[in-house]
Design an enzyme around this catalytic site. Structure first.
Site, mmCIF file in Angstrom:
data_model
loop_
_atom_site.group_PDB
_atom_site.id
_atom_site.type_symbol
_atom_site.label_atom_id
_atom_site.label_comp_id
_atom_site.label_asym_id
_atom_site.label_seq_id
_atom_site.Cartn_x
_atom_site.Cartn_y
_atom_site.Cartn_z
ATOM 1 N N ARG A 255 0.061 -1.362 15.885
ATOM 2 C CA ARG A 255 -0.818 -1.134 17.032
ATOM 3 C C ARG A 255 -0.089 -1.372 18.345
ATOM 4 O O ARG A 255 -0.325 -0.672 19.336
ATOM 5 C CB ARG A 255 -2.056 -2.028 16.922
ATOM 6 C CG ARG A 255 -3.026 -1.559 15.833
ATOM 7 C CD ARG A 255 -3.948 -2.672 15.420
ATOM 8 N NE ARG A 255 -4.995 -2.259 14.504
ATOM 9 C CZ ARG A 255 -4.865 -2.170 13.180
ATOM 10 N NH1 ARG A 255 -3.701 -2.429 12.606
ATOM 11 N NH2 ARG A 255 -5.885 -1.812 12.423
ATOM 12 N N SER B 243 0.196 -5.162 10.838
ATOM 13 C CA SER B 243 -0.937 -4.519 11.522
ATOM 14 C C SER B 243 -0.760 -4.582 13.036
ATOM 15 O O SER B 243 -1.010 -3.604 13.746
ATOM 16 C CB SER B 243 -2.241 -5.233 11.164
ATOM 17 O OG SER B 243 -2.554 -5.063 9.811
ATOM 18 N N GLY C 21 -0.245 3.617 5.208
ATOM 19 C CA GLY C 21 -1.624 4.069 5.384
ATOM 20 C C GLY C 21 -2.116 3.767 6.791
ATOM 21 O O GLY C 21 -2.837 4.563 7.402
ATOM 22 N N ASP D 45 -5.316 -7.599 1.265
ATOM 23 C CA ASP D 45 -3.914 -7.357 0.907
ATOM 24 C C ASP D 45 -3.342 -8.453 0.002
ATOM 25 O O ASP D 45 -2.185 -8.367 -0.416
ATOM 26 C CB ASP D 45 -3.060 -7.251 2.178
ATOM 27 C CG ASP D 45 -3.408 -5.990 2.973
ATOM 28 O OD1 ASP D 45 -3.879 -5.011 2.371
ATOM 29 O OD2 ASP D 45 -3.212 -6.007 4.199
ATOM 30 N N ARG E 34 -3.043 9.025 -1.342
ATOM 31 C CA ARG E 34 -4.128 8.150 -0.879
ATOM 32 C C ARG E 34 -5.243 8.939 -0.176
ATOM 33 O O ARG E 34 -4.998 9.968 0.438
ATOM 34 C CB ARG E 34 -3.545 7.034 -0.007
ATOM 35 C CG ARG E 34 -2.643 6.136 -0.848
ATOM 36 C CD ARG E 34 -2.044 5.012 -0.070
ATOM 37 N NE ARG E 34 -3.061 4.069 0.379
ATOM 38 C CZ ARG E 34 -2.805 3.053 1.181
ATOM 39 N NH1 ARG E 34 -1.574 2.857 1.629
ATOM 40 N NH2 ARG E 34 -3.760 2.241 1.540
ATOM 41 N N SER F 179 -13.193 -0.828 6.344
ATOM 42 C CA SER F 179 -11.780 -0.512 6.526
ATOM 43 C C SER F 179 -11.421 -0.550 8.003
ATOM 44 O O SER F 179 -11.960 0.215 8.802
ATOM 45 C CB SER F 179 -11.480 0.879 5.954
ATOM 46 O OG SER F 179 -10.247 1.352 6.466
ATOM 47 N N ARG G 151 3.791 -5.149 -2.396
ATOM 48 C CA ARG G 151 3.125 -6.429 -2.671
ATOM 49 C C ARG G 151 3.080 -6.735 -4.175
ATOM 50 O O ARG G 151 3.051 -7.901 -4.573
ATOM 51 C CB ARG G 151 1.728 -6.445 -2.060
ATOM 52 C CG ARG G 151 1.759 -6.307 -0.539
ATOM 53 C CD ARG G 151 0.496 -6.783 0.135
ATOM 54 N NE ARG G 151 0.388 -6.222 1.477
ATOM 55 C CZ ARG G 151 1.055 -6.657 2.551
ATOM 56 N NH1 ARG G 151 1.885 -7.671 2.444
ATOM 57 N NH2 ARG G 151 0.883 -6.082 3.734
#
Ligand code: S3P
Length: 437
Positions: A30, A26, A98, A319, A126, A171, A391
């Site tokens: 970013r 994540s 995603g 997750d 998705r 989310s 995962r």
């Protein structure tokens, strides 16, 4: 797209050693995005060399940003400013990510040029209306397929206005998409969430000099601000460490040290759940890395008991359910998961993928629309399908360490999206995990 690959996993030895897991996914996405939008040059250290985050970096190169790779896990990003991105000449491929697609949808909706976002087979299934519908309320024009899935055809040149919204799903991806569009909007954007989600966008925009007000479940910024370059140190990914936390807990005789793992409270719900189950995990050498709390996590084998996973921690471990199912499979007494319907729209339908896989190894799992009850038992050998979900593949590699016979895990190539050398690292600690013929 990667060629199909399988793993053969089996019970190995007790796990021991010290592990440095790769950088946070994540934060890496970013870091590259915000550095690209900043005025000036930013250095990123600890960047995740995964397919997902590399796809995001490649997209910014297509948008005219120069990104250097001085060595593995490092990037030097020459920011072009919020108004400096160039029109791409081809569709932008987010791969399996995603996060990449949803955050980019907000950013690109506010550009003067049009663009198209595409993804792999999993991402192409998705749901994207969770971002396109609120973005349309801000003035964006984005076309999806009829059922709301990618590709996203983004019409540029729209006037974007601020919004005050309570999102329907908890989310961080949706919240972040709206905040990124909000950076370009006329007026203020306020995002409220039904449950607080990870706040990396807020924290990192603030590190890049953006005035943003935020608290758990709330974020507010004014449009028209610029970002100034800054260096980012990416902490180790708790979600990658999670596989070894469970492996160390369930394999008798194990003791592992996971070095300097990111412990943002919006990410560590699994720690809470495992401790409720009786896990022996301690935190040592606490510190801070890139503004995030970090610590060494030391895990020792311990008998686990089944729990009802508290619903309020579900977003903080969103997750980690595949590996939580494995811990539950090896516990005493059933574990009940509720309020986790989001798992059905991750890289695969994770409730179904885990339930089917554990059943293939001989366990009983009762599925509900928003959760499951996992009945522990003796894991047998067999074949499980990861459904191309990184995962799920890693979770079953851990489960196999407690299985009475080898487990073949199908379709594992996407492990490279988040944890490229998982199998090498796992073997070095004592797990038995090989590529299958
Ligand atoms: C992410 C947010 C989560 C998580 C994903 C990464 C992010 O998705 O599942 O792996 O970086 O913002 P949602 O926010 O859609 O739950």
């Amino acid at each position: 797209m990667s060629a199909r690959q399988d793993w053969l996993a089996a019970a190995g030895t007790a796990l021991s050693g010290t592990v440095a897991v790769p950088g946070d996914k994540s934060v890496s996405h970013r870091a590259v995005m915000f550095a690209a939008l900043a005025d000036g040059t930013s250095r990123i250290d600890g960047f995740l060399e995964g397919e997902d985050t590399r796809a995001t970096a490649a997209i910014f190169q297509q948008l005219g940003v120069t990104i250097e790779t001085p060595s593995a896990s490092r990037r030097i990003v020459h920011g072009v400013g919020v108004d400096g991105l160039k029109a791409p000449s081809a569709p932008l491929d987010c791969g399996n990510a995603g996060t990449g697609m949803r955050l980019l949808s907000g950013l690109l909706a506010a550009q003067p040029f049009g663009s198209t976002l595409v993804g792999d087979a999993s991402l192409s299934k998705r749901p994207m209306r969770r971002v396109t519908v609120p973005l349309a309320r801000m003035g964006a024009r984005i076309d999806t397929e009829d059922n709301g899935t990618p590709p996203l055809r983004i019409h540029g040149g729209q006037a974007i206005t601020g919004i005050d919204i309570t999102t329907e799903v908890a989310s961080a991806q949706v919240k972040s998409a709206l905040l990124l569009a909000g950076l370009y909007a006329q007026g203020e954007t306020v995002v409220r969430e039904p449950h607080p989600t990870r706040d990396y966008t807020e924290r990192m925009l603030s590190a890049f000099g953006v005035q943003i007000e935020f608290s758990p479940g709330y974020a507010r910024l004014r449009g028209g601000q610029r970002l100034s370059a800054t260096d980012i140190a990416v902490p180790a990914d708790f979600s990658s460490a999670a596989f070894f936390l469970v492996a160390g807990s369930i394999v008798p005789g194990s003791q592992l040290r996971l070095r300097q793992v990111g412990l943002n409270p919006r990410r560590t719900g699994l720690l809470t759940a495992l401790r409720l189950m009786g896990a022996n995990i301690t935190e040592e050498n606490r510190g801070e890395h890139g503004g995030e709390p970090v610590a060494d996590l030391v895990v020792r084998h311990a008998p686990l008991r089944g729990i009802e996973v508290p619903e309020e921690i579900v977003p903080d471990m969103i997750d980690e359910f595949p590996i939580l199912f494995v811990a539950a499979a090896c516990a005493h007494g059933p574990t009940v998961v509720r309020g986790a319907a989001e798992l059905r729209v991750k890289e695969s339908d994770r409730l179904a993928s885990m339930a089917n896989g554990l059943r293939a190894l001989g366990l009983q799992v009762d599925e509900t629309p928003d959760g499951a009850t996992i009945h522990p038992g003796v894991l047998g050998g067999g074949e499980v399908d990861s459904h191309g979900d990184h995962r799920i593949a890693m979770a079953f590699a851990v489960a196999a360490q407690r299985a009475s016979a080898p487990v073949r895990i199908g379709d594992i190539a996407n492990v490279a999206t988040s944890f490229p050398d998982f199998d090498g690292l796992a073997r070095s600690l004592g797990m038995s995990l090989q590529p299958a013929d």
